[in-house]
Design a protein around this motif. Structure first.
Motif, PDB file in Angstrom:
ATOM      1  N   GLY A 171       0.826  -1.201   0.000  1.00  0.00           N
ATOM      2  CA  GLY A 171       0.000   0.000   0.000  1.00  0.00           C
ATOM      3  C   GLY A 171       0.858   1.247   0.000  1.00  0.00           C
ATOM      4  N   PHE A 172       0.255   2.332  -0.468  1.00  0.00           N
ATOM      5  CA  PHE A 172       1.044   3.546  -0.547  1.00  0.00           C
ATOM      6  C   PHE A 172       1.360   4.105   0.826  1.00  0.00           C
ATOM      7  CE2 PHE A 172       2.056   4.387  -4.700  1.00  0.00           C
ATOM      8  CZ  PHE A 172       1.019   4.041  -5.544  1.00  0.00           C
ATOM      9  N   ASP A 173       0.460   3.845   1.726  1.00  0.00           N
ATOM     10  CA  ASP A 173       0.720   4.403   3.051  1.00  0.00           C
ATOM     11  C   ASP A 173       1.468   3.436   3.970  1.00  0.00           C
ATOM     12  OD1 ASP A 173      -2.846   4.046   3.728  1.00  0.00           O
ATOM     13  OD2 ASP A 173      -1.304   2.707   2.852  1.00  0.00           O
ATOM     14  N   ALA A 174       1.947   2.397   3.363  1.00  0.00           N
ATOM     15  CA  ALA A 174       2.760   1.451   4.136  1.00  0.00           C
ATOM     16  C   ALA A 174       4.086   2.119   4.496  1.00  0.00           C
ATOM     17  CB  ALA A 174       3.025   0.201   3.312  1.00  0.00           C
ATOM     18  N   PRO A 175       4.746   1.617   5.525  1.00  0.00           N
ATOM     19  CA  PRO A 175       6.058   2.174   5.871  1.00  0.00           C
ATOM     20  C   PRO A 175       7.025   2.009   4.699  1.00  0.00           C
ATOM     21  CG  PRO A 175       5.662   0.103   7.030  1.00  0.00           C
ATOM     22  CD  PRO A 175       4.363   0.518   6.399  1.00  0.00           C
ATOM     23  N   PRO A 176       8.015   2.887   4.673  1.00  0.00           N
ATOM     24  CA  PRO A 176       8.995   2.798   3.567  1.00  0.00           C
ATOM     25  C   PRO A 176       9.513   1.368   3.413  1.00  0.00           C
ATOM     26  CG  PRO A 176       9.828   4.152   5.399  1.00  0.00           C
ATOM     27  CD  PRO A 176       8.366   3.953   5.633  1.00  0.00           C
ATOM     28  N   PRO A 177       9.699   0.989   2.202  1.00  0.00           N
ATOM     29  CA  PRO A 177      10.062  -0.409   1.947  1.00  0.00           C
ATOM     30  C   PRO A 177      11.331  -0.788   2.686  1.00  0.00           C
ATOM     31  CG  PRO A 177       9.632   0.804  -0.097  1.00  0.00           C
ATOM     32  CD  PRO A 177       9.639   1.792   0.995  1.00  0.00           C
ATOM     33  N   THR A 178      11.418  -2.028   2.904  1.00  0.00           N
ATOM     34  CA  THR A 178      12.580  -2.506   3.652  1.00  0.00           C
ATOM     35  C   THR A 178      13.855  -2.265   2.856  1.00  0.00           C
ATOM     36  OG1 THR A 178      12.060  -4.631   2.684  1.00  0.00           O
ATOM     37  CG2 THR A 178      11.420  -4.290   4.979  1.00  0.00           C
ATOM     38  N   LYS A 229      18.949 -11.493  -3.208  1.00  0.00           N
ATOM     39  CA  LYS A 229      18.545 -10.541  -2.167  1.00  0.00           C
ATOM     40  C   LYS A 229      19.451  -9.328  -2.300  1.00  0.00           C
ATOM     41  CE  LYS A 229      17.313 -10.452   2.694  1.00  0.00           C
ATOM     42  NZ  LYS A 229      17.465 -11.153   3.993  1.00  0.00           N
ATOM     43  N   ILE A 230      18.856  -8.243  -2.680  1.00  0.00           N
ATOM     44  CA  ILE A 230      19.703  -7.067  -2.943  1.00  0.00           C
ATOM     45  C   ILE A 230      19.138  -5.846  -2.239  1.00  0.00           C
ATOM     46  CG2 ILE A 230      20.593  -7.860  -5.151  1.00  0.00           C
ATOM     47  CD1 ILE A 230      18.485  -6.051  -6.456  1.00  0.00           C
ATOM     48  N   LYS A 231      20.021  -4.840  -2.158  1.00  0.00           N
ATOM     49  CA  LYS A 231      19.590  -3.585  -1.557  1.00  0.00           C
ATOM     50  C   LYS A 231      18.793  -2.794  -2.571  1.00  0.00           C
ATOM     51  CE  LYS A 231      23.584  -2.701   1.269  1.00  0.00           C
ATOM     52  NZ  LYS A 231      24.727  -1.814   1.274  1.00  0.00           N
ATOM     53  N   ARG A 232      18.029  -1.870  -2.093  1.00  0.00           N
ATOM     54  CA  ARG A 232      17.199  -1.065  -2.989  1.00  0.00           C
ATOM     55  C   ARG A 232      18.042  -0.177  -3.908  1.00  0.00           C
ATOM     56  NH1 ARG A 232      12.432  -0.094  -3.423  1.00  0.00           N
ATOM     57  NH2 ARG A 232      10.843  -1.305  -2.373  1.00  0.00           N
ATOM     58  N   THR A 233      19.205   0.137  -3.387  1.00  0.00           N
ATOM     59  CA  THR A 233      20.011   1.090  -4.155  1.00  0.00           C
ATOM     60  C   THR A 233      21.114   0.401  -4.968  1.00  0.00           C
ATOM     61  OG1 THR A 233      21.283   1.384  -2.164  1.00  0.00           O
ATOM     62  CG2 THR A 233      19.612   3.057  -2.651  1.00  0.00           C
ATOM     63  N   THR A 234      21.128  -0.888  -4.902  1.00  0.00           N
ATOM     64  CA  THR A 234      22.163  -1.579  -5.666  1.00  0.00           C
ATOM     65  C   THR A 234      21.814  -1.558  -7.153  1.00  0.00           C
ATOM     66  OG1 THR A 234      22.300  -3.080  -3.814  1.00  0.00           O
ATOM     67  CG2 THR A 234      23.492  -3.702  -5.792  1.00  0.00           C
ATOM     68  N   LYS A 235      22.805  -1.344  -7.940  1.00  0.00           N
ATOM     69  CA  LYS A 235      22.554  -1.398  -9.374  1.00  0.00           C
ATOM     70  C   LYS A 235      22.251  -2.830  -9.785  1.00  0.00           C
ATOM     71  CE  LYS A 235      25.125   2.539 -11.036  1.00  0.00           C
ATOM     72  NZ  LYS A 235      26.309   3.000 -11.740  1.00  0.00           N
ATOM     73  N   LEU A 236      21.274  -2.945 -10.680  1.00  0.00           N
ATOM     74  CA  LEU A 236      20.856  -4.296 -11.058  1.00  0.00           C
ATOM     75  C   LEU A 236      21.906  -5.001 -11.914  1.00  0.00           C
ATOM     76  CD1 LEU A 236      17.104  -3.688 -11.730  1.00  0.00           C
ATOM     77  CD2 LEU A 236      18.101  -5.100  -9.963  1.00  0.00           C
ATOM     78  N   ASP A 249      20.019   0.627 -13.827  1.00  0.00           N
ATOM     79  CA  ASP A 249      18.792   0.726 -13.026  1.00  0.00           C
ATOM     80  C   ASP A 249      19.004   0.135 -11.637  1.00  0.00           C
ATOM     81  OD1 ASP A 249      17.358   1.948 -14.993  1.00  0.00           O
ATOM     82  OD2 ASP A 249      16.603   0.079 -15.849  1.00  0.00           O
ATOM     83  N   THR A 250      18.204   0.640 -10.730  1.00  0.00           N
ATOM     84  CA  THR A 250      18.169   0.048  -9.379  1.00  0.00           C
ATOM     85  C   THR A 250      16.715  -0.299  -9.079  1.00  0.00           C
ATOM     86  OG1 THR A 250      17.807   2.178  -8.352  1.00  0.00           O
ATOM     87  CG2 THR A 250      20.097   1.494  -8.610  1.00  0.00           C
ATOM     88  N   PRO A 251      16.479  -1.110  -8.120  1.00  0.00           N
ATOM     89  CA  PRO A 251      15.089  -1.424  -7.743  1.00  0.00           C
ATOM     90  C   PRO A 251      14.310  -0.164  -7.458  1.00  0.00           C
ATOM     91  CG  PRO A 251      16.559  -2.937  -6.682  1.00  0.00           C
ATOM     92  CD  PRO A 251      17.428  -1.948  -7.391  1.00  0.00           C
ATOM     93  N   ASP A 252      14.965   0.839  -6.954  1.00  0.00           N
ATOM     94  CA  ASP A 252      14.273   2.088  -6.670  1.00  0.00           C
ATOM     95  C   ASP A 252      13.753   2.733  -7.942  1.00  0.00           C
ATOM     96  OD1 ASP A 252      14.063   2.348  -4.055  1.00  0.00           O
ATOM     97  OD2 ASP A 252      15.912   3.507  -3.735  1.00  0.00           O
ATOM     98  N   THR A 253      14.625   2.834  -8.915  1.00  0.00           N
ATOM     99  CA  THR A 253      14.204   3.515 -10.134  1.00  0.00           C
ATOM    100  C   THR A 253      13.109   2.749 -10.844  1.00  0.00           C
ATOM    101  OG1 THR A 253      15.917   2.405 -11.389  1.00  0.00           O
ATOM    102  CG2 THR A 253      16.457   4.594 -10.533  1.00  0.00           C
ATOM    103  N   ASP A 313       9.300  -6.067  -2.972  1.00  0.00           N
ATOM    104  CA  ASP A 313       9.847  -7.351  -2.532  1.00  0.00           C
ATOM    105  C   ASP A 313       9.115  -8.476  -3.258  1.00  0.00           C
ATOM    106  OD1 ASP A 313      11.542  -8.887  -1.117  1.00  0.00           O
ATOM    107  OD2 ASP A 313      10.127  -9.162   0.557  1.00  0.00           O
ATOM    108  N   GLY A 314       9.881  -9.429  -3.722  1.00  0.00           N
ATOM    109  CA  GLY A 314       9.267 -10.586  -4.364  1.00  0.00           C
ATOM    110  C   GLY A 314       8.956 -10.386  -5.835  1.00  0.00           C
TER     111      GLY A 314
END
Lengths: 1272, 99
Positions: free
Chosen positions: B14-21, B38-45, B76-80, B85-86
């Motif tokens: 949900g959008f109002d969920a806490p910031p992603p892990t 299992k990678i960090k959000r900011t890791t380049k893919l 790209d990173t998961p953020d962009t 998750d999943g």
């Protein structure tokens, strides 16, 4: 000693009196071979008989004709399928059986026995083989031979019937016989000199050479071990044993092998010395060996030349490779093995002899320097040279087209010997004269040759006078006690002159080979050559010393006649010791093994150690050097025509055109007829590879398939024999024709003179002509009139420019005849007046009265006085003889001429007048009276002259009238012609005008029609025609950038697409630029996104409100797998929403399915969906269109109106190959995005260029700048 | 964006969920193999991509990573990509076509 041999050749000829100016050395005339030649008449009759025979043969009932003579090759079989025909043929044509279908045919002899059109060799061989096998074998052998030589001349033609073959051309003509034309026959035409191969590739390719020659090498026998090898290779016996040698194929592997063994058995322990000549082919026949021996002995005689030259000449003479070597074999008592020592005598230069035992210790000064060569010979030669020099100075040399012509000059002013010498020298130094050369060049060469010839003669005289001076030995004796090995004689120039003299004497010797001269002279020349050669090299001159032994025995390359080694050896048992070829122990390096082995540079051969290959690196996955798609590196070619392009390994089958298929079918039938398994197999494969196979001469498998070795062994020599027979016959024929030509046209001749001009420079004067000739049939009138003038004024230029022979003058006509011919002209009508004269001249009611002027009388009087007092009745008709007409005519005609200057035509027409008169008694009765008068003309003619003068006047009058009439006729004719011409031209102009108008009309209509059609189509599809060409050439700068991109560092990023995908060299070099490369998604997506970008920027559309939108190629698979609802992310990114979809002009969706790129297009503003498949010429698949409609419905939801939307097809160029679909897709996308009709915008054959353009666009990062699509 | 519902992501928080892990579990699949990273959000893919290629013995140039049909670039990173998750990365073969 050789010195006693030469007897002066001039002694026998002293008595020839006036011929003494013609020294004999080069005078071929005296010793000229006058072979009893067949007279042309008999030869022609023989030929005719041959033709008669052919005609008879063709007319005779014999050759059973096939039903349709005009059946084209190959014969078509209407019903039989390829498979069945193969089997039937292989049954009917077993390659080995002789009772083939030909047996079933009525006996068709190729030609009757003894038929003149075949050579004996051919007939005999055919008899041995049988017609059928022979033709097929020969054909296949020829084909194999051509392939092995990489010859592209094409195989001999196969004619469809015997008749066609007879009428065809070529030395060998193959044709088909039999009911189904399944049998091949061959006939030879002896008088046709067209060989099937005319290229210059005479050498086999190395790989085939190796193949045919068992790798071109063989193991050396033990007896052939080189002593040197043992010493150098290893100190230990054991290791030396292992040294193996390979003997070059130049020594005929198989035969030599056996002989070696035989020889070894025979001379197991003896110490023998053998001398052999080795030749590369099994040409071990006695004839060649004898020839070789003669040649070598000649070479020995000409020892002034380097032996390599002699060897080269020998090779030339024999026509094949030949070496000679001397081996000494000895059994080593200590080890029990055979030791062979090779004497490399023939390669050794005297100056490099290192053998201390070369005989120079026991030398003594000779008493007389001239003894060895012979005093008389030297004197004779010197006299000869001097007389030639004198002749050149006096201008006694002549130059003609051929020696025979020179020989025909018999006057005292001609030095025939020197002339021939010069002629030969020119040919020797500068090559024979080419007829096509401009005369200036010919002259320049002749000039050069003459000057050189002169200077060489002078050098000969000066050098020989010094070298053979009587006191020279005395002086040397004072200087040296014993004869030294090194003997400097004279200064540098002198030695250089000596070299020139040596070369010149060699030339003389060679000339002697051409034109036989007494045996003594060549020997003397050779000996002098050796002497001057020694002078040149500052060595002891052989003539100055006495040797105990015969000189020639020590000369390298000498073959003693006694015992006659070469002749005793049976041709089958030639001992071939072999030349050790060891340059390349590794077989794979020996690609130029067939080059001539340089004698004397032998190296040792060791056993091939195997091929060292770089070990294969097998990198583990994940390591930095791992390459997962190991593709062969391709050489890229798309710009320069030089570079190569390697097409993909598998070319799809659909590219074969109908024509190609037909061609292959034809060739298949041909292969069946020939029983050519190899071609058949290839052609069957062609079905799959599309006919683009190319023979790569490679490996032994080819041999197995084509039977290279088999046919080479059976027919190789035979074909070469046929060729040499043909060449020989051709030579004879050419000679005959040359003879014929010489007989027909007189030769060009001129006299040459060398003199010093005021500057002291030598200058050649060409003087002409030479008139006095032995054979008088050349003395034609072409030399007697104006050429005299040239003879009187010597010029330096060519006095004989090739003159066109004067056109034959038409026989003169009488006036009556002339008039009678043109019955149009009413000349005989007395009323008729020449129109022009009537126009130009004042009215003349009567013929003008012309009176000769007074001085004319005087001249005539004088003329008569000069006549002899008594003449025959015929003689006085003086104007007819050659000398008199001119003065008479001039004198007599000058009067009337003055009066009629207004008639230029009349002047011209008058010229033949006086000549006509004699033959036309009717026209000039006066002439007879005139002649009759003269008979009574006495010493005192004045009294009787008056009536004659009256006559003369009358005559003039007559002539005047006649001339005028004639001029009138000519004018009339001219007038008529002119009118006719004008009319014709007018007509032509009119016709042309008409035609042009029609053409314009047609073009206009055409254009209008096209315009109409285009308009209609545009209205229907919403696509217009392009304003300018879409695909244009790249600039050089961009070309270079594209090339550089394909050569860039593989890992570097060359550019980025709008998606952010980096493009690397691989995308350009492998996936885009090669003309047949298959495009990948990077290129397609990159290009299509740029198209959309261009359209949006040019229309100023906002990011989220695009006019043109493009989806990636991964959209389609996702749509198929997840449905439209799974594509939300992609649609969002492309800016496609319910609200704005209908405002969008074009949505481009590239699709890659089953390795094929197609383009789906949605044009929401026109409410159409379409699918463009280049393989179907732009039409698409219904399923795709349905899916597109589904997608539209999904996006629009309730805004979707079913009836508005339709699926349409566009026309686009059709893809005919198997690699361009990606380019088609992109180009179609460009067109549709711009609203252009693809069919009009580009053609399929432009797409190779388009690949480069696309590469440039990608590098340019968009359709901007140079690649802007504005104005298309 | 009006059509959030069309987002086919299976595990959309949900959008109002806490910031992603901090860490995400990403499944990479090429239809035959599934590999979880299992990678960090900011890791380049890029890191993930190369790792997958190495494991499968493929070159990076010959495969395409797609996230919901969109090509994933190495930078790209998961953020962009707004990955959760999943989420699944699909691996496709390079598309090549000619005939």
């Amino acid at each position: 000693m050789p010195s006693q041999a030469p007897t002066s050749p001039c002694a026998t000829r002293k008595s020839r009196g006036s011929r003494e100016t013609t020294p004999a050395v080069l005078t071929g005339r005296i010793f000229r071979r006058r072979c009893p030649s067949v007279s042309p008449g008999t030869r022609r009759s023989r030929l005719l008989r041959g033709r008669d025979a052919i005609a008879r043969l063709l007319k005779s009932p014999a050759p059973p004709r096939l039903p349709s003579a005009s059946l084209p090759w190959p014969p078509r079989e209407p019903s039989a399928s390829p498979a069945s025909s193969v089997s039937s043929v292989s049954l009917s044509l077993p390659p080995s059986t002789t009772n083939s279908p030909s047996a079933a045919l009525p006996a068709t002899p190729i030609a009757p026995r003894g038929f003149a059109s075949e050579t004996r060799r051919f007939r005999q061989r055919r008899g041995e083989e049988g017609d059928d096998n022979f033709a097929r074998g020969l054909y296949l052998a020829i084909r194999n031979d051509q392939r092995m030589r990489n010859c592209r001349c094409g195989s001999p033609a196969i004619f469809s019937s015997r008749e066609e073959a007879e009428n065809g051309s070529g030395h060998l003509r193959f044709f088909l016989v039999g009911d189904e034309r399944r049998s091949l026959r061959v006939l030879q035409r002896k008088d046709d000199f067209i060989w099937h191969c005319r290229c210059r590739h005479h050498r086999r390719l190395p790989e085939f050479k190796l193949l045919l020659n068992e790798n071109g090498k063989r193991r050396a026998e033990d007896g052939e071990l080189d002593l040197l090898a043992r010493i150098q290779e290893s100190p230990t016996e054991k290791r030396a044993r292992r040294v193996e040698r390979i003997v070059s194929a130049a020594t005929e592997p198989t035969v030599a092998h056996e002989q070696q063994q035989q020889q070894q058995e025979q001379q197991a322990k003896a110490t023998t010395s053998t001398t052999t000549t080795t030749t590369n082919n099994n040409n071990n026949n006695k004839f060649l060996l004898t020839k070789a021996r003669i040649f070598i002995n000649r070479a020995v005689a000409a020892m002034g030349a380097p032996i390599t030259t002699a060897l080269a000449k020998m090779r030339h003479t024999l026509g094949r490779e030949a070496y000679e070597a001397v081996d000494t074999r000895r059994e080593d008592p200590a080890t029990g093995s055979i030791v062979v020592k090779r004497l490399k005598r023939y390669t050794a230069h005297p100056s490099t002899w290192k053998d201390p035992d070369d005989g120079f210790e026991n030398l003594a000064w000779a008493n007389d320097a001239r003894k060895r060569v012979g005093r008389e010979t030297i004197d004779f030669l010197l006299a000869n040279f001097k007389s030639q020099i004198r002749s050149i100075e006096d201008g006694k040399l002549v130059e003609c087209d051929s020696i025979e012509d020179i020989e025909d000059c018999v006057d005292d002013d001609t030095d025939v010997g020197a002339s021939i010498g010069l002629h030969l020298y020119r040919d020797y130094r500068f090559g024979p004269v080419d007829d096509r050369d401009p005369p200036e060049k010919v002259d320049a060469v002749l000039n050069k040759a003459l000057r050189e010839y002169d200077s060489r003669l002078r050098a000969c005289v000066s050098v020989m006078e010094v070298v053979y001076h009587e006191e020279v030995i005395d002086r040397l004796k004072q200087q040296y006690d014993a004869p030294p090995r090194h003997l400097p004689l004279g200064n540098v120039e002198f030695r250089k002159d000596a070299m020139d003299v040596g070369r010149f004497l060699l030339f003389l010797r060679e000339a002697a080979l051409v034109r036989p001269i007494p045996r003594a002279t060549p020997e003397a020349l050779a000996q002098i050559t050796v002497d001057v050669n020694a002078v040149h090299k500052q060595e002891m001159v052989p003539s100055y010393i006495e040797v105990e032994r015969e000189m020639t025995n020590d000369m390298p390359g000498h073959f003693p006649l006694d015992p006659p080694v070469l002749e005793d050896v049976s041709p089958n048992k030639v001992d071939v010791p072999g030349i050790y070829d060891a340059r390349y122990p590794e077989p794979d390096k020996a690609d130029d093994w067939d080059k001539r082995i340089n004698p004397g540079q032998y190296k040792l051969i060791s056993k091939p150690k195997g091929i060292l290959k770089p070990s294969k690196e097998w990198a583990e996955p994940g390591s930095p050097r791992y390459v997962a798609t190991p593709q062969k590196k391709r050489n890229l070619s798309f710009v320069s025509p030089v570079s190569r392009f390697v097409p993909p390994a598998r070319i799809p089958s659909k590219i074969m055109t109908e024509e190609q298929a037909k061609n292959i079918e034809h060739r298949k039938i041909k292969a069946e007829v020939l029983g050519d398994e190899h071609s058949k197999k290839q052609l069957e494969e062609a079905h799959f590879v599309g006919g683009l196979f190319e023979l790569r001469p490679d490996s032994k498998s080819l041999d197995r398939e084509m039977g290279l070795k088999h046919y080479e062994e059976r027919y190789g020599r035979f074909i070469r024999g046929l060729k040499s027979d043909m060449d020989r016959l051709h030579e004879v024929e050419k000679k005959r024709q040359e003879e014929e030509r010489r007989r027909r046209c007189p030769p060009r001749m001129r006299r040459l003179k060398l003199h010093r001009n005021s500057d002291g420079k030598l200058e050649v004067t060409f003087v002409s002509p030479v008139v006095s000739r032995r054979t008088t049939n050349y003395k034609t009138s072409s030399y007697d009139d104006d050429d005299d003038e040239i003879a009187r004024s010597p010029v330096l230029m060519n006095p004989f420019p090739p003159r066109p022979s004067p056109p034959p003058k038409p026989p003169r006509k009488t006036l009556a005849e002339f008039f009678a011919e043109d019955d149009d002209l009413d000349l005989m009508n007395p009323e008729w007046r020449p129109p022009r004269s009537a126009r130009n001249l004042p009215e003349r009611p009567e013929p003008p009265i012309l009176r000769p002027r007074d001085d004319d009388y005087e001249i005539v009087k004088k003329l008569y006085r000069t006549l002899p007092p008594r003449e025959d009745a015929q003689k006085p008709a003086a104007p007819q003889t050659a000398e008199n007409p001119e003065p008479h005519d001039d004198a007599a005609g000058s009067g009337p001429h003055d009066a009629t200057k207004e008639h230029p035509a009349a002047d011209a027409a008058q010229e033949p007048g006086p000549h006509d008169d004699a033959q036309e008694p009717a026209a000039t009765g006066a002439e007879e009276a005139f002649a009759g008068d003269k008979t009574v003309l006495g010493d005192d003619g004045d009294a009787l002259l008056a009536p004659s003068i009256e006559m003369l006047e009358q005559l003039h009058l007559d002539r005047q009238i006649e001339a005028e009439l004639r001029a009138g006729v000519l004018r009339q004719i001219e007038e008529k012609k002119r009118l006719e011409e004008e009319r014709r031209r007018e007509e032509q102009r009119r016709l042309e005008e008409e035609r042009r108008r029609q053409e314009e009309e047609r073009l206009r209509e055409e254009a209008a029609r096209r315009q109409r059609e285009a308009d209609e189509e545009a209205a229907r599809t919403g696509l217009r025609a392009p304003q300018r060409p879409l695909i244009t050439d790249l600039s050089d700068e961009w070309d270079n950038r594209v090339i550089n991109a394909a050569r860039a560092n593989p890992s570097s990023e060359l550019c980025k697409t709008l998606e952010g995908q980096p493009l690397t060299r691989r995308d350009f070099e492998e996936k885009l630029l090669p003309p047949t490369a298959w495009l990948n998604d990077n290129v397609i997506i990159g290009s299509i996104l740029y198209i959309a970008e261009y359209v949006n920027t040019s229309t100023g559309a906002a990011d989220q409100e695009p006019k043109c939108s493009a989806l990636t190629s991964y959209f389609w698979p996702r749509l198929m797998s997840h449905g439209p609802s799974g594509c939300g992310r992609l649609l969002r990114r492309a800016g496609l929403r319910k609200q704005n979809l209908l405002d969008i002009d074009t949505i481009l969706i590239p699709i890659c399915e089953a390795s094929h790129w197609t383009l789906a297009v949605i044009r929401p503003s026109r409410r159409t969906v379409s699918h463009l498949d280049s393989m179907r010429g732009g039409r698409g698949h219904e399923s795709v269109k349905r899916k597109l409609l589904e997608l539209v419905r999904f996006i629009l939801e309730d805004r979707f109106v079913e009836d508005e939307w339709s699926a349409v097809d566009y026309e686009a160029p059709l893809q005919t190959n198997g690699w361009d679909c990606g380019v088609f897709t992109i180009t179609n996308a460009i067109c549709l995005a711009l609203g252009i009709n693809p069919r009009l915008a580009y053609r399929a054959n432009q797409l190779t260029l388009q690949r480069r353009r696309l590469a440039a666009v990608l590098l340019n990062e968009g359709f901007k700048g140079d690649f802007s699509l504005d104005g298309v | 964006m009006a059509d959030n519902a069309e987002n086919g992501s299976p595990a959309q928080p949900g959008f109002d969920a806490p910031p992603p892990t901090e860490h995400l579990n990403i499944k990479v699949t090429d239809n035959n193999n599934e590999v979880f990273f299992k990678i960090k959000r900011t890791t380049k893919l890029e890191k993930l991509m190369t790792a997958f290629c190495e494991r499968q013995g493929k070159t990076l140039a010959s495969v395409r990573f797609l996230f919901e049909g969109q090509r994933v670039q190495p930078t790209d990173t998961p953020d962009t990509l707004e990955m959760a998750d999943g989420d699944t990365l699909e691996v496709h073969q390079e598309q090549v076509g000619g005939c």
